[in-house]
Design a protein around this motif. Sequence first.
Motif, PDB file in Angstrom:
ATOM      1  N   GLY A 156      -8.251  67.693  13.096  1.00 54.47           N
ATOM      2  CA  GLY A 156      -7.272  66.966  13.885  1.00 54.47           C
ATOM      3  C   GLY A 156      -5.903  67.609  13.789  1.00 54.47           C
ATOM      4  O   GLY A 156      -5.661  68.523  13.002  1.00 54.47           O
ATOM      5  N   GLU A 161     -12.083  70.105  18.757  1.00 51.49           N
ATOM      6  CA  GLU A 161     -13.415  69.620  19.131  1.00 51.49           C
ATOM      7  C   GLU A 161     -14.379  70.791  19.285  1.00 51.49           C
ATOM      8  O   GLU A 161     -15.508  70.742  18.789  1.00 51.49           O
ATOM      9  CB  GLU A 161     -13.328  68.807  20.419  1.00 51.49           C
ATOM     10  N   HIS A 217     -12.373  63.013  12.677  1.00 52.15           N
ATOM     11  CA  HIS A 217     -11.349  63.417  13.646  1.00 52.15           C
ATOM     12  C   HIS A 217     -10.471  62.213  13.993  1.00 52.15           C
ATOM     13  O   HIS A 217      -9.978  62.088  15.108  1.00 52.15           O
ATOM     14  CB  HIS A 217     -12.016  63.979  14.903  1.00 52.15           C
ATOM     15  N   GLY A 271      -6.903  62.553  15.678  1.00 53.73           N
ATOM     16  CA  GLY A 271      -6.673  63.005  17.047  1.00 53.73           C
ATOM     17  C   GLY A 271      -5.753  64.213  17.062  1.00 53.73           C
ATOM     18  O   GLY A 271      -5.966  65.174  16.333  1.00 53.73           O
ATOM     19  N   GLU A 272      -4.690  64.162  17.864  1.00 51.22           N
ATOM     20  CA  GLU A 272      -3.746  65.279  17.959  1.00 51.22           C
ATOM     21  C   GLU A 272      -2.479  65.045  17.141  1.00 51.22           C
ATOM     22  O   GLU A 272      -1.512  65.803  17.260  1.00 51.22           O
ATOM     23  CB  GLU A 272      -3.389  65.534  19.420  1.00 51.22           C
TER      24      GLU A 272
END
Length: 255
Positions: A40, A47, A69, A72-73
């Motif tokens: 992440g 991904e 994950h 996320g970002e």
Amino acid sequence: MFSTLRSAILLILFFTISCANQNPPSDENSDPIRILYVTGGGFHDYEAQAEAIREGLSERLPVEITVDHEAGESNSHQLSRHNDPNWHEDFDAVIYNMCFALVTDTEYIESVTRPHYETGIAAIVLHCAMHTYRDADTEEWDRLLGLSTYHHERQQREFEILPLNTDHPAMADFPEEGWVSPRDELYIVTGVFDNMTPLAQAWGPETEAHHVVMWANEYGEARVIGATAGHNTDVISDPVYMDFLANGLRWATRR
């Protein structure tokens, strides 16, 4: 009768050899390596990289991979699993391939490093994991990594990565003449710790210096394998890189 018996023996031998050639050698320990894959943050296709690593390791080793994950970002997220002091108990190794550069909470960071130091759970640290927690006051994450780095050279390019220690088990399949990586970033290494063993390096044309790219480290009871290479998925999915990860994982988990 003799001719018939001889034909039957030859047929059995042919069948046995054919079956042996069709089945790759099994790992010396058939129990799967239970891996937590932490990923992440921004700036990378995490991904695609998770899928590349899952596929590549599965072709080489018996593995069970749990992907976290959750972040996320986000570059500042603290994973909820680390609220549990026993978060590590279901795993043999953790692969850290993330970019949490804005996390500075010392207590949280040491909740990540402590199980490695005390219990010996193996760690594989990739690329931006080296710039994760980089502004924190604690030094424990860098000690787990085995080195310090804060920046990378600006220009992405192919790098000639040359082996430094071909006797180490993680380097068992690394080309003796070196490996020209797909386009990547070169991290500027500013310091190393005593228990870190350099395994491969690359020349940085911007810094005009060699920088360690692959290495092994010992952190308390844990064995650690690291690679600053891996910004782009083409690098991670390259067979040379994946062989290094698989062999390093065997060494780190004492298989």
